[in-house]
Design an enzyme around this catalytic site. Structure first.
Site, PDB file in Angstrom:
ATOM      1  N   HIS A 159     -20.164 -45.165-107.455  1.00 40.22           N
ATOM      2  CA  HIS A 159     -19.132 -46.187-107.635  1.00 40.22           C
ATOM      3  C   HIS A 159     -17.757 -45.517-107.795  1.00 40.22           C
ATOM      4  CE1 HIS A 159     -17.070 -49.513-109.653  1.00 40.22           C
ATOM      5  NE2 HIS A 159     -18.117 -50.278-109.624  1.00 40.22           N
ATOM      6  N   GLU A 215     -17.225 -47.727-102.669  1.00 42.92           N
ATOM      7  CA  GLU A 215     -18.489 -47.285-103.258  1.00 42.92           C
ATOM      8  C   GLU A 215     -19.577 -47.121-102.199  1.00 42.92           C
ATOM      9  OE1 GLU A 215     -19.260 -50.297-106.261  1.00 42.92           O
ATOM     10  OE2 GLU A 215     -17.093 -50.537-106.488  1.00 42.92           O
TER      11      GLU A 215
HETATM   12  O1  TA6 Z   1     -17.762 -52.523-107.968  1.00 45.10           O
HETATM   13  C1  TA6 Z   1     -18.181 -53.801-107.949  1.00 45.10           C
HETATM   14  C2  TA6 Z   1     -18.541 -54.286-109.369  1.00 45.10           C
HETATM   15  O2  TA6 Z   1     -19.867 -54.725-109.381  1.00 45.10           O
HETATM   16  C3  TA6 Z   1     -17.549 -55.362-109.792  1.00 45.10           C
HETATM   17  O3  TA6 Z   1     -18.157 -56.639-109.725  1.00 45.10           O
HETATM   18  C4  TA6 Z   1     -17.139 -54.968-111.201  1.00 45.10           C
HETATM   19  O4  TA6 Z   1     -18.026 -55.514-112.158  1.00 45.10           O
HETATM   20  C5  TA6 Z   1     -17.254 -53.445-111.104  1.00 45.10           C
HETATM   21  O5  TA6 Z   1     -18.443 -53.230-110.355  1.00 45.10           O
HETATM   22  C6  TA6 Z   1     -17.223 -52.736-112.434  1.00 45.10           C
HETATM   23  O6  TA6 Z   1     -18.416 -52.879-113.091  1.00 45.10           O
HETATM   24  P1  TA6 Z   1     -18.540 -52.253-114.583  1.00 45.10           P
HETATM   25  O7  TA6 Z   1     -19.901 -52.611-115.065  1.00 45.10           O
HETATM   26  O8  TA6 Z   1     -18.333 -50.764-114.457  1.00 45.10           O
HETATM   27  O9  TA6 Z   1     -17.420 -52.899-115.371  1.00 45.10           O
END
Ligand code: TA6
Length: 315
Positions: free
Chosen positions: A181, A285
């Site tokens: 990510h 990601e």
């Molecule tokens: O990157 C996509 C995602 O799933 C978004 O929906 C947002 O929630 C992000 O990840 C960050 O997630 P986190 O759990 O690290 O706050």
């Protein structure tokens, strides 16, 4: 059996449980990271990086020839055991997003909030440092109780190459999601474009996960953006005119790419995200998520790699 003294400060010696690599090259040292969260610092002729044992989390990376850091880190990030780090490259495993059956389970799985073990480190003659970190076990989560071994191989050099390899050590098949990510440091998301996804349909989280046909154009940002691009094995290119650089995100073993920027309201809603930081970051990601889950039979493995390169313009 005398404890191996890995460093002068005896307080750090209890970290020996996290380091089974037999030796560290001079370019690699173990340190107390932010809030004393144990960290691996890499500083070689090729590049520098910071990797937290928690989550095998690449928190910083900058090639020697590149003017500015490549990965973004929130100034409000937690650096506390068990809390996700907001920036760098969180490993999402064995599920992506909220757990479908138990919303109380850690978002994006448990891998990013557990300590990984440093099992091997090597430096080549060009100063590229390869580090292998391992997370293994069974029953680590009631939501995903399988026996597995995950190895995250991080190659720190002019290119950042990260390979997450998962092996099924159990007696039955298991299915998982995964993503690297990656948070990129950019000048202003309103002036950035992402190419490489023009021909891909995507699931638009902002529209309840509705499938949206290929746009035929580079991605540009005018509001909160949260998209899972499907059936894509191509590299993405982030064009950042503000920093006069182009970041290429290549990949192997991945069929989905997630693109995310929280914009104003979501940035305000996240306690570990500065209110005005949303303009300076973008997530592209590398993953296998949603319809692109992976299923492994006993004894089988799967590897997914992200390959990140930076080219500065007018240099
Ligand atoms: O990157 C996509 C995602 O799933 C978004 O929906 C947002 O929630 C992000 O990840 C960050 O997630 P986190 O759990 O690290 O706050």
């Amino acid at each position: 059996m005398p404890r191996r003294v890995l460093w002068n400060d005896p307080r750090m010696n209890d970290l020996a449980r996290l380091v089974t690599a037999t030796s560290l090259p001079p370019s690699v040292r173990i340190s107390e990271g932010r809030s004393a969260l144990p960290r691996i610092d890499v500083s070689s002729a090729a590049a520098r990086a910071e990797i937290y044992f928690q989550g095998a989390h690449v928190a910083a990376w900058q090639p020697a020839a590149i003017r500015e850091p490549v990965l973004w880190m929130s100034e409000r990030s937690h650096f506390e055991a068990g809390k996700p780090i907001r920036g760098g490259v969180p490993i999402c495993f064995p599920w992506f997003g909220a757990h479908p059956a138990n919303p109380a389970a850690p978002a994006h799985g448990f891998a990013r909030v557990r300590d990984w073990r440093l099992i091997d480190v090597r430096e080549d003659r060009d100063g590229v440092v390869a580090l292998d970190l391992e997370l293994a076990g069974e029953g680590l989560s009631p939501e995903w109780p399988h026996r597995f071994t995950a190895i995250h191989r991080i190659e720190v050099g002019p290119t950042l190459r990260m390979t997450l390899e998962v092996r099924n050590d159990g007696d039955g098949a298991f299915t998982f999601e995964e993503a690297l990510h990656t948070y990129f440091d950019i000048a202003d998301v309103r002036g950035v474009s992402v190419s490489g996804l023009e021909g891909c349909a995507y699931l638009d989280t902002m529209a309840g996960g509705q499938r949206v046909g290929p746009s035929g154009a580079p991605v540009r940002f005018t509001g909160e953006t949260d998209r899972v691009y499907l059936e894509t094995r191509d590299a993405c290119v982030i064009d950042d005119p503000g920093k006069q650089r182009v970041i290429t995100v290549g990949k192997r073993g991945s069929d989905a790419t997630v693109v995310w920027n929280p914009w104003v309201a979501k940035a305000l809603a996240m306690p570990d995200f500065g209110d005005h930081e949303w303009t300076g970051m973008l997530c592209v990601e590398t993953g296998n998520v949603n319809v692109h889950t992976r299923t492994l039979q006993p004894g089988k493995s799967h590897a997914m790699t992200a390959i990140i390169e930076v080219r500065e313009l007018n240099r």
